[in-house]
Design a protein around this motif. Structure first.
Motif, short mmCIF file in Angstrom:
data_model
loop_
_atom_site.label_atom_id
_atom_site.label_comp_id
_atom_site.label_asym_id
_atom_site.label_seq_id
_atom_site.Cartn_x
_atom_site.Cartn_y
_atom_site.Cartn_z
N LEU A 352 -4.99 48.41 5.39
CA LEU A 352 -5.18 47.09 5.03
C LEU A 352 -6.26 47.00 4.26
O LEU A 352 -6.33 46.47 3.10
N ILE A 353 -7.36 47.97 4.54
CA ILE A 353 -8.74 47.96 3.74
C ILE A 353 -8.41 48.72 2.45
O ILE A 353 -8.70 48.15 1.43
N ILE A 354 -7.70 49.72 2.44
CA ILE A 354 -7.44 50.51 1.10
C ILE A 354 -6.37 49.73 0.19
O ILE A 354 -6.75 49.39 -0.98
N THR A 355 -5.56 48.66 0.77
CA THR A 355 -4.70 47.96 0.04
C THR A 355 -5.66 47.01 -0.56
O THR A 355 -5.34 46.64 -1.87
N ARG A 356 -6.65 46.12 0.10
CA ARG A 356 -7.45 45.06 -0.33
C ARG A 356 -8.33 45.86 -1.35
O ARG A 356 -8.52 45.22 -2.52
N ILE A 357 -8.80 47.03 -1.41
CA ILE A 357 -9.53 47.55 -2.15
C ILE A 357 -8.75 47.75 -3.61
O ILE A 357 -9.49 47.57 -4.78
N LYS A 358 -7.72 48.35 -3.37
CA LYS A 358 -6.78 48.58 -4.62
C LYS A 358 -6.56 47.17 -5.61
O LYS A 358 -6.56 47.21 -6.53
N ILE A 359 -6.30 46.14 -4.65
CA ILE A 359 -6.04 44.96 -5.38
C ILE A 359 -7.29 44.33 -5.97
O ILE A 359 -7.01 44.05 -7.31
N ARG A 360 -8.31 44.58 -5.54
CA ARG A 360 -9.54 44.15 -6.21
C ARG A 360 -9.93 44.72 -7.13
O ARG A 360 -10.55 44.45 -8.45
N ARG A 361 -9.28 46.33 -7.26
CA ARG A 361 -9.70 47.18 -8.27
C ARG A 361 -9.05 46.70 -9.55
O ARG A 361 -9.36 46.82 -10.61
N GLU A 362 -7.56 46.58 -9.34
CA GLU A 362 -6.97 46.02 -10.49
C GLU A 362 -7.34 44.73 -10.89
O GLU A 362 -6.89 44.52 -12.15
N GLU A 363 -7.69 43.71 -10.13
CA GLU A 363 -7.98 42.53 -10.50
C GLU A 363 -9.41 42.96 -11.73
O GLU A 363 -9.56 42.24 -12.65
N ILE A 364 -10.29 43.54 -11.28
CA ILE A 364 -11.67 43.94 -12.18
C ILE A 364 -11.20 44.72 -13.35
O ILE A 364 -11.49 44.29 -14.49
N ILE A 365 -10.10 45.68 -13.23
CA ILE A 365 -9.63 46.57 -14.51
C ILE A 365 -8.93 45.42 -15.62
O ILE A 365 -9.47 45.59 -16.90
N ALA A 366 -8.10 44.38 -15.10
CA ALA A 366 -7.43 43.55 -15.57
C ALA A 366 -8.66 42.57 -16.40
O ALA A 366 -8.50 42.18 -17.76
N GLU A 396 -15.48 51.73 -7.12
CA GLU A 396 -15.19 53.22 -7.21
C GLU A 396 -16.08 53.83 -6.09
O GLU A 396 -15.41 54.63 -5.36
N LYS A 397 -17.35 53.14 -5.74
CA LYS A 397 -18.22 53.89 -4.88
C LYS A 397 -17.50 53.79 -3.65
O LYS A 397 -17.50 54.53 -2.77
N ALA A 398 -16.92 52.44 -3.20
CA ALA A 398 -16.36 52.14 -1.97
C ALA A 398 -15.16 52.74 -1.81
O ALA A 398 -14.98 53.36 -0.54
N LEU A 399 -14.34 53.34 -2.70
CA LEU A 399 -13.27 54.14 -2.56
C LEU A 399 -13.57 55.59 -2.04
O LEU A 399 -12.89 56.14 -1.12
#
Length: 426
Positions: A352-366, A396-399
Protein backbone atom coordinates in the motif's frame (compact mmCIF):
# COMPACT_ATOMS: atom_id res chain seq x y z
CA UNK A 1 -2.22 70.53 41.70
CA UNK A 2 -0.61 70.90 38.31
CA UNK A 3 -0.10 67.13 37.93
CA UNK A 4 -3.68 66.41 39.00
CA UNK A 5 -4.95 68.75 36.31
CA UNK A 6 -3.11 66.71 33.67
CA UNK A 7 -5.15 63.63 34.57
CA UNK A 8 -8.45 63.03 32.77
CA UNK A 9 -8.56 59.22 32.39
CA UNK A 10 -7.18 56.67 34.85
CA UNK A 11 -6.71 52.89 34.86
CA UNK A 12 -7.65 51.57 38.30
CA UNK A 13 -5.80 48.33 39.04
CA UNK A 14 -6.95 46.04 41.85
CA UNK A 15 -5.39 42.72 42.76
CA UNK A 16 -6.18 40.21 45.47
CA UNK A 17 -3.46 37.75 46.40
CA UNK A 18 -4.13 34.00 46.11
CA UNK A 19 -4.83 32.28 49.42
CA UNK A 20 -1.27 31.00 49.72
CA UNK A 21 0.18 34.52 49.64
CA UNK A 22 -1.72 36.05 52.52
CA UNK A 23 -4.96 36.35 54.43
CA UNK A 24 -6.67 38.83 52.13
CA UNK A 25 -10.43 38.51 51.78
CA UNK A 26 -13.10 39.71 49.37
CA UNK A 27 -13.90 42.37 51.98
CA UNK A 28 -10.34 43.71 51.70
CA UNK A 29 -10.69 43.90 47.92
CA UNK A 30 -14.04 45.70 48.23
CA UNK A 31 -12.52 48.30 50.56
CA UNK A 32 -9.65 48.94 48.14
CA UNK A 33 -12.06 49.24 45.22
CA UNK A 34 -14.28 51.78 47.02
CA UNK A 35 -11.27 53.83 48.12
CA UNK A 36 -9.87 54.11 44.60
CA UNK A 37 -13.23 54.81 42.98
CA UNK A 38 -13.85 57.57 45.51
CA UNK A 39 -10.51 59.17 44.59
CA UNK A 40 -11.39 59.07 40.88
CA UNK A 41 -14.85 60.51 41.51
CA UNK A 42 -13.54 63.29 43.78
CA UNK A 43 -11.11 64.43 41.10
CA UNK A 44 -13.60 64.00 38.21
CA UNK A 45 -11.38 61.41 36.55
CA UNK A 46 -12.84 59.01 34.03
CA UNK A 47 -11.86 55.50 35.15
CA UNK A 48 -11.67 51.92 33.94
CA UNK A 49 -11.37 49.09 36.43
CA UNK A 50 -8.94 46.19 36.05
CA UNK A 51 -9.49 43.64 38.82
CA UNK A 52 -8.22 40.09 39.36
CA UNK A 53 -6.89 37.45 41.74
CA UNK A 54 -3.25 36.64 41.12
CA UNK A 55 0.33 36.71 42.31
CA UNK A 56 2.26 39.99 42.14
CA UNK A 57 5.17 37.92 40.74
CA UNK A 58 3.16 36.73 37.74
CA UNK A 59 3.48 39.08 34.78
CA UNK A 60 0.99 37.04 32.71
CA UNK A 61 -2.09 38.07 34.71
CA UNK A 62 -4.90 38.62 32.14
CA UNK A 63 -6.19 41.93 33.54
CA UNK A 64 -2.68 43.26 34.08
CA UNK A 65 -1.72 42.45 30.49
CA UNK A 66 -4.95 44.00 29.23
CA UNK A 67 -4.14 47.22 31.13
CA UNK A 68 -0.60 47.24 29.72
CA UNK A 69 -1.97 46.98 26.16
CA UNK A 70 -4.38 49.87 26.72
CA UNK A 71 -1.63 52.02 28.24
CA UNK A 72 0.36 51.49 25.03
CA UNK A 73 -2.69 52.68 23.08
CA UNK A 74 -2.60 56.01 24.98
CA UNK A 75 -5.98 55.46 26.61
CA UNK A 76 -4.94 56.67 30.08
CA UNK A 77 -3.17 59.59 31.69
CA UNK A 78 -2.44 57.72 34.94
CA UNK A 79 -2.55 54.34 36.70
CA UNK A 80 -4.32 54.44 40.07
CA UNK A 81 -3.61 51.64 42.55
CA UNK A 82 -3.32 51.14 46.30
CA UNK A 83 0.47 51.00 45.91
CA UNK A 84 3.11 49.63 43.55
CA UNK A 85 3.05 46.25 45.30
CA UNK A 86 -0.57 45.77 44.15
CA UNK A 87 0.62 46.08 40.55
CA UNK A 88 3.89 44.14 40.68
CA UNK A 89 6.61 43.10 43.11
CA UNK A 90 8.75 41.20 40.64
CA UNK A 91 12.26 42.64 40.43
CA UNK A 92 12.31 42.07 36.65
CA UNK A 93 8.78 43.29 35.84
CA UNK A 94 8.83 46.43 38.05
CA UNK A 95 11.43 48.37 35.98
CA UNK A 96 9.63 47.30 32.76
CA UNK A 97 6.35 48.67 34.12
CA UNK A 98 8.01 51.91 35.24
CA UNK A 99 9.77 52.34 31.88
CA UNK A 100 6.44 51.88 30.08
CA UNK A 101 4.82 54.62 32.20
CA UNK A 102 7.70 56.99 31.48
CA UNK A 103 7.71 56.17 27.77
CA UNK A 104 3.95 56.72 27.42
CA UNK A 105 3.99 59.78 29.73
CA UNK A 106 1.60 58.09 32.18
CA UNK A 107 1.56 59.05 35.88
CA UNK A 108 1.32 56.63 38.79
CA UNK A 109 -1.07 57.48 41.64
CA UNK A 110 -1.40 55.69 45.01
CA UNK A 111 -4.40 55.60 47.36
CA UNK A 112 -2.78 58.37 49.43
CA UNK A 113 -3.02 60.48 46.24
CA UNK A 114 0.75 60.63 45.94
CA UNK A 115 1.44 61.24 42.24
CA UNK A 116 4.66 59.96 40.66
CA UNK A 117 5.85 61.59 37.43
CA UNK A 118 8.54 59.23 36.17
CA UNK A 119 10.05 61.94 33.97
CA UNK A 120 11.22 63.51 37.23
CA UNK A 121 14.37 61.82 38.50
CA UNK A 122 13.38 62.06 42.17
CA UNK A 123 10.03 60.37 41.52
CA UNK A 124 11.71 57.66 39.43
CA UNK A 125 14.21 56.88 42.19
CA UNK A 126 11.53 56.96 44.90
CA UNK A 127 9.29 54.51 43.04
CA UNK A 128 12.24 52.30 42.14
CA UNK A 129 13.24 52.13 45.81
CA UNK A 130 9.63 51.26 46.67
CA UNK A 131 9.82 48.40 44.16
CA UNK A 132 13.03 47.11 45.75
CA UNK A 133 11.42 47.16 49.21
CA UNK A 134 8.31 45.39 47.85
CA UNK A 135 10.38 42.60 46.35
CA UNK A 136 12.42 42.20 49.54
CA UNK A 137 9.19 42.03 51.55
CA UNK A 138 7.74 39.43 49.17
CA UNK A 139 10.78 37.18 49.47
CA UNK A 140 10.52 37.39 53.26
CA UNK A 141 6.83 36.47 53.09
CA UNK A 142 7.66 33.44 50.93
CA UNK A 143 10.36 32.35 53.36
CA UNK A 144 7.91 32.62 56.26
CA UNK A 145 5.29 30.67 54.32
CA UNK A 146 7.77 27.87 53.60
CA UNK A 147 8.72 27.78 57.27
CA UNK A 148 5.04 27.76 58.21
CA UNK A 149 4.35 24.87 55.82
CA UNK A 150 7.16 22.86 57.32
CA UNK A 151 5.96 23.55 60.87
CA UNK A 152 2.39 22.68 59.87
CA UNK A 153 3.53 19.42 58.26
CA UNK A 154 5.43 18.45 61.42
CA UNK A 155 2.18 18.90 63.32
CA UNK A 156 0.37 16.73 60.78
CA UNK A 157 -1.45 19.70 59.24
CA UNK A 158 -2.20 19.94 55.54
CA UNK A 159 -1.29 23.06 53.51
CA UNK A 160 -0.82 21.69 49.99
CA UNK A 161 -4.23 22.57 48.54
CA UNK A 162 -6.86 19.97 47.70
CA UNK A 163 -5.85 16.61 49.21
CA UNK A 164 -5.51 13.66 46.80
CA UNK A 165 -7.97 10.86 46.15
CA UNK A 166 -8.61 8.87 49.32
CA UNK A 167 -8.43 11.85 51.69
CA UNK A 168 -10.68 14.74 52.71
CA UNK A 169 -9.66 18.01 54.40
CA UNK A 170 -10.90 18.86 57.88
CA UNK A 171 -10.73 22.70 58.05
CA UNK A 172 -11.29 22.78 61.81
CA UNK A 173 -8.32 20.53 62.57
CA UNK A 174 -6.37 21.65 59.44
CA UNK A 175 -5.64 17.99 58.80
CA UNK A 176 -6.47 15.43 56.16
CA UNK A 177 -8.65 12.49 57.09
CA UNK A 178 -9.28 9.20 55.32
CA UNK A 179 -12.32 8.96 53.06
CA UNK A 180 -13.25 5.35 53.79
CA UNK A 181 -14.96 4.69 50.44
CA UNK A 182 -12.19 6.22 48.31
CA UNK A 183 -9.56 4.51 50.48
CA UNK A 184 -10.93 1.15 49.26
CA UNK A 185 -10.08 2.23 45.70
CA UNK A 186 -6.57 3.28 46.74
CA UNK A 187 -5.93 -0.06 48.48
CA UNK A 188 -7.25 -1.92 45.44
CA UNK A 189 -4.92 0.03 43.11
CA UNK A 190 -1.87 -0.79 45.25
CA UNK A 191 -2.86 -4.46 45.46
CA UNK A 192 -3.31 -4.72 41.68
CA UNK A 193 0.16 -3.23 41.16
CA UNK A 194 1.57 -5.89 43.50
CA UNK A 195 -0.31 -8.51 41.45
CA UNK A 196 1.52 -7.35 38.32
CA UNK A 197 -1.39 -5.52 36.66
CA UNK A 198 -0.53 -2.52 34.44
CA UNK A 199 -1.67 0.98 35.37
CA UNK A 200 -4.00 1.28 32.34
CA UNK A 201 -5.88 -1.85 33.38
CA UNK A 202 -5.96 -0.70 37.00
CA UNK A 203 -7.60 2.54 35.84
CA UNK A 204 -10.21 0.52 33.95
CA UNK A 205 -10.90 -1.54 37.07
CA UNK A 206 -11.48 1.54 39.22
CA UNK A 207 -13.62 3.20 36.54
CA UNK A 208 -15.80 0.12 36.15
CA UNK A 209 -16.32 0.01 39.92
CA UNK A 210 -17.63 3.58 39.78
CA UNK A 211 -14.63 5.41 41.23
CA UNK A 212 -13.79 8.85 39.84
CA UNK A 213 -10.93 11.29 40.42
CA UNK A 214 -11.23 14.30 42.74
CA UNK A 215 -12.37 16.34 39.73
CA UNK A 216 -15.00 13.79 38.77
CA UNK A 217 -13.06 12.45 35.77
CA UNK A 218 -12.34 8.87 34.76
CA UNK A 219 -9.03 7.46 35.96
CA UNK A 220 -6.21 7.01 33.44
CA UNK A 221 -2.93 5.16 33.59
CA UNK A 222 -1.13 8.41 34.39
CA UNK A 223 -3.42 9.23 37.31
CA UNK A 224 -2.91 5.73 38.72
CA UNK A 225 0.87 6.10 38.39
CA UNK A 226 0.72 9.45 40.25
CA UNK A 227 -1.33 7.74 42.98
CA UNK A 228 1.18 4.92 43.44
CA UNK A 229 4.10 7.39 43.48
CA UNK A 230 2.50 9.77 46.01
CA UNK A 231 4.11 9.56 49.46
CA UNK A 232 0.96 10.80 51.20
CA UNK A 233 -0.55 7.31 51.09
CA UNK A 234 2.17 6.06 53.44
CA UNK A 235 1.66 9.04 55.75
CA UNK A 236 4.34 11.44 54.50
CA UNK A 237 3.71 15.12 53.70
CA UNK A 238 5.97 16.53 50.97
CA UNK A 239 6.02 20.30 50.38
CA UNK A 240 8.13 22.72 48.31
CA UNK A 241 8.38 20.09 45.56
CA UNK A 242 7.39 22.47 42.75
CA UNK A 243 8.96 25.75 41.71
CA UNK A 244 6.72 28.37 40.12
CA UNK A 245 3.47 27.75 38.33
CA UNK A 246 2.44 26.81 34.82
CA UNK A 247 -0.53 25.22 33.11
CA UNK A 248 0.33 21.80 34.50
CA UNK A 249 2.44 21.52 37.61
CA UNK A 250 5.48 23.78 37.55
CA UNK A 251 9.13 22.74 37.58
CA UNK A 252 10.31 20.16 40.09
CA UNK A 253 12.91 21.41 42.55
CA UNK A 254 16.02 19.37 43.43
CA UNK A 255 15.06 16.74 46.00
CA UNK A 256 17.30 18.25 48.67
CA UNK A 257 15.04 21.33 48.65
CA UNK A 258 11.86 19.39 49.33
CA UNK A 259 10.22 19.64 52.74
CA UNK A 260 9.59 16.02 53.74
CA UNK A 261 7.90 15.15 57.01
CA UNK A 262 7.55 11.41 57.64
CA UNK A 263 4.69 9.91 59.68
CA UNK A 264 2.84 13.23 59.48
CA UNK A 265 -0.54 11.61 58.76
CA UNK A 266 -1.90 8.98 61.10
CA UNK A 267 -3.50 6.64 60.36
CA UNK A 268 -2.37 6.31 56.74
CA UNK A 269 -4.09 4.33 53.98
CA UNK A 270 -1.07 2.19 52.98
CA UNK A 271 1.71 1.01 55.26
CA UNK A 272 5.24 1.95 54.24
CA UNK A 273 6.27 -1.60 53.34
CA UNK A 274 3.34 -2.01 50.92
CA UNK A 275 4.07 1.40 49.38
CA UNK A 276 7.75 0.51 48.83
CA UNK A 277 6.90 -2.88 47.29
CA UNK A 278 4.27 -1.38 44.96
CA UNK A 279 6.65 1.34 43.77
CA UNK A 280 9.42 -1.19 43.20
CA UNK A 281 7.01 -3.39 41.24
CA UNK A 282 5.85 -0.44 39.14
CA UNK A 283 9.45 0.56 38.38
CA UNK A 284 10.31 -3.00 37.32
CA UNK A 285 7.29 -3.17 35.04
CA UNK A 286 8.08 0.18 33.39
CA UNK A 287 11.69 -0.88 32.77
CA UNK A 288 10.48 -3.69 30.50
CA UNK A 289 9.13 -1.33 27.85
CA UNK A 290 12.48 -0.11 26.39
CA UNK A 291 13.59 -3.69 25.69
CA UNK A 292 10.48 -4.27 23.65
CA UNK A 293 11.15 -1.08 21.69
CA UNK A 294 14.72 -2.06 20.77
CA UNK A 295 13.45 -4.35 18.03
CA UNK A 296 12.72 -1.88 15.25
CA UNK A 297 11.24 -2.46 11.80
CA UNK A 298 10.83 -0.46 8.61
CA UNK A 299 7.40 0.73 9.77
CA UNK A 300 8.26 1.23 13.46
CA UNK A 301 6.25 4.14 14.95
CA UNK A 302 4.87 5.07 11.51
CA UNK A 303 1.51 3.29 11.34
CA UNK A 304 -1.35 4.68 13.43
CA UNK A 305 -4.72 3.08 14.12
CA UNK A 306 -7.38 5.01 12.18
CA UNK A 307 -9.96 4.22 14.87
CA UNK A 308 -8.24 5.21 18.11
CA UNK A 309 -4.88 6.73 17.09
CA UNK A 310 -2.65 4.19 18.82
CA UNK A 311 0.67 3.33 17.13
CA UNK A 312 0.64 -0.17 15.66
CA UNK A 313 3.54 -2.42 16.60
CA UNK A 314 4.98 -5.22 14.46
CA UNK A 315 5.04 -8.86 15.55
CA UNK A 316 6.75 -11.93 14.11
CA UNK A 317 4.45 -14.96 14.00
CA UNK A 318 6.57 -17.96 14.94
CA UNK A 319 3.63 -20.23 14.20
CA UNK A 320 3.51 -18.93 10.61
CA UNK A 321 7.12 -19.25 9.44
CA UNK A 322 8.34 -15.95 10.94
CA UNK A 323 5.69 -13.99 9.07
CA UNK A 324 5.53 -10.29 10.02
CA UNK A 325 2.23 -8.65 10.89
CA UNK A 326 0.95 -5.33 12.22
CA UNK A 327 -0.46 -6.37 15.58
CA UNK A 328 -4.18 -5.93 16.30
CA UNK A 329 -4.82 -2.69 18.16
CA UNK A 330 -6.97 -3.90 21.12
CA UNK A 331 -6.53 -0.56 22.87
CA UNK A 332 -9.05 -0.14 25.65
CA UNK A 333 -10.86 3.10 26.50
CA UNK A 334 -11.17 4.18 30.18
CA UNK A 335 -14.21 1.91 30.60
CA UNK A 336 -12.51 -1.17 29.15
CA UNK A 337 -14.03 -1.24 25.64
CA UNK A 338 -11.48 -2.64 23.15
CA UNK A 339 -10.66 -1.11 19.77
CA UNK A 340 -11.71 -3.54 17.04
CA UNK A 341 -8.90 -2.85 14.54
CA UNK A 342 -7.54 -6.33 13.77
CA UNK A 343 -4.22 -5.31 12.21
CA UNK A 344 -2.81 -6.18 8.77
CA UNK A 345 -0.21 -8.30 7.04
CA UNK A 346 3.15 -6.47 7.02
CA UNK A 347 3.84 -7.06 3.32
CA UNK A 348 0.35 -5.88 2.40
CA UNK A 349 1.01 -2.62 4.22
CA UNK A 350 4.32 -2.26 2.37
CA UNK A 351 2.46 -2.74 -0.94
CA UNK A 352 0.00 0.00 0.00
CA UNK A 353 2.83 2.39 0.87
CA UNK A 354 4.77 1.70 -2.35
CA UNK A 355 1.60 2.13 -4.42
CA UNK A 356 0.77 5.43 -2.74
CA UNK A 357 4.32 6.76 -3.23
CA UNK A 358 4.18 5.71 -6.90
CA UNK A 359 0.88 7.55 -7.39
CA UNK A 360 2.21 10.67 -5.73
CA UNK A 361 5.39 10.47 -7.82
CA UNK A 362 3.35 10.36 -11.02
CA UNK A 363 1.22 13.30 -9.87
CA UNK A 364 4.30 15.44 -9.29
CA UNK A 365 5.88 14.44 -12.62
CA UNK A 366 2.66 15.38 -14.44
CA UNK A 367 2.46 18.69 -12.58
CA UNK A 368 6.07 19.48 -13.46
CA UNK A 369 5.49 18.59 -17.13
CA UNK A 370 2.39 20.80 -17.39
CA UNK A 371 4.16 23.67 -15.73
CA UNK A 372 7.06 23.57 -18.19
CA UNK A 373 4.59 23.69 -21.11
CA UNK A 374 2.71 26.72 -19.78
CA UNK A 375 3.52 30.13 -21.18
CA UNK A 376 4.29 32.09 -18.02
CA UNK A 377 6.83 34.78 -17.19
CA UNK A 378 10.16 33.07 -16.75
CA UNK A 379 10.79 34.10 -13.15
CA UNK A 380 7.42 32.84 -11.85
CA UNK A 381 7.70 29.55 -13.71
CA UNK A 382 11.27 29.02 -12.56
CA UNK A 383 10.26 29.41 -8.91
CA UNK A 384 7.42 26.89 -9.29
CA UNK A 385 9.66 24.45 -11.13
CA UNK A 386 12.22 24.71 -8.33
CA UNK A 387 9.56 24.02 -5.70
CA UNK A 388 8.23 20.98 -7.54
CA UNK A 389 11.72 19.62 -8.16
CA UNK A 390 12.39 19.89 -4.44
CA UNK A 391 9.24 17.88 -3.80
CA UNK A 392 10.44 15.33 -6.37
CA UNK A 393 13.70 14.96 -4.45
CA UNK A 394 11.74 14.25 -1.28
CA UNK A 395 9.71 11.56 -3.03
CA UNK A 396 12.85 10.00 -4.51
CA UNK A 397 14.44 10.04 -1.07
CA UNK A 398 11.36 8.30 0.34
CA UNK A 399 11.68 5.60 -2.32
CA UNK A 400 15.34 5.08 -1.46
CA UNK A 401 14.56 4.88 2.25
CA UNK A 402 11.85 2.35 1.54
CA UNK A 403 14.24 0.24 -0.53
CA UNK A 404 16.77 0.31 2.30
CA UNK A 405 14.09 -0.86 4.71
CA UNK A 406 13.19 -3.67 2.34
CA UNK A 407 16.83 -4.66 2.17
CA UNK A 408 17.04 -4.97 5.98
CA UNK A 409 15.78 -8.54 5.82
CA UNK A 410 12.21 -7.46 6.36
CA UNK A 411 11.04 -9.41 3.30
CA UNK A 412 12.57 -12.19 1.23
CA UNK A 413 15.25 -11.47 -1.38
CA UNK A 414 12.95 -12.53 -4.24
CA UNK A 415 10.21 -10.18 -3.08
CA UNK A 416 12.72 -7.36 -2.75
CA UNK A 417 14.04 -7.83 -6.32
CA UNK A 418 10.53 -8.04 -7.72
CA UNK A 419 9.39 -4.83 -5.98
CA UNK A 420 12.56 -2.96 -6.88
CA UNK A 421 12.06 -3.86 -10.54
CA UNK A 422 8.43 -2.73 -10.32
CA UNK A 423 9.38 0.68 -8.92
CA UNK A 424 12.06 1.32 -11.58
CA UNK A 425 9.79 0.33 -14.44
CA UNK A 426 7.07 2.69 -13.29
Amino acid sequence: MELKNKIKRVAIYLRKSPNNEGEETEETLAKHRKRLLDIAEKNNWESKLFQEVGSSMDENRPEYQKMICEIKENLFDAVLSVNLARVTRDDAETPKFMSLLRQEDVLFVTDSERIYDLEIQEDWQALKFTGFVNNWEYENIKAQLRKGKKDSAKLGRWSNGTPPFGYIYNPLEKRVEIDKEQAKGVKLAFQLVLDGIGVDNIAINLNQLGYRTKRGNLFSGKSIERMIRSEIYKGWIVSNRLKGRNTHQGKIRPKEQWIIVKDAIKPCIIDEKTWDLANEKLTQRQSLAPRARQRRHGLSNLIKCALCGRTHSVTIRKDRKQKKELKPCNRKDPLGNSCYNRGLNYNSMMDLIITRIKIRREEIIAELKNLKEESQPFDSKAIKIQLIEERMKKVEKALKMLQIQLEEDLISLEEFKERKKYVHEN
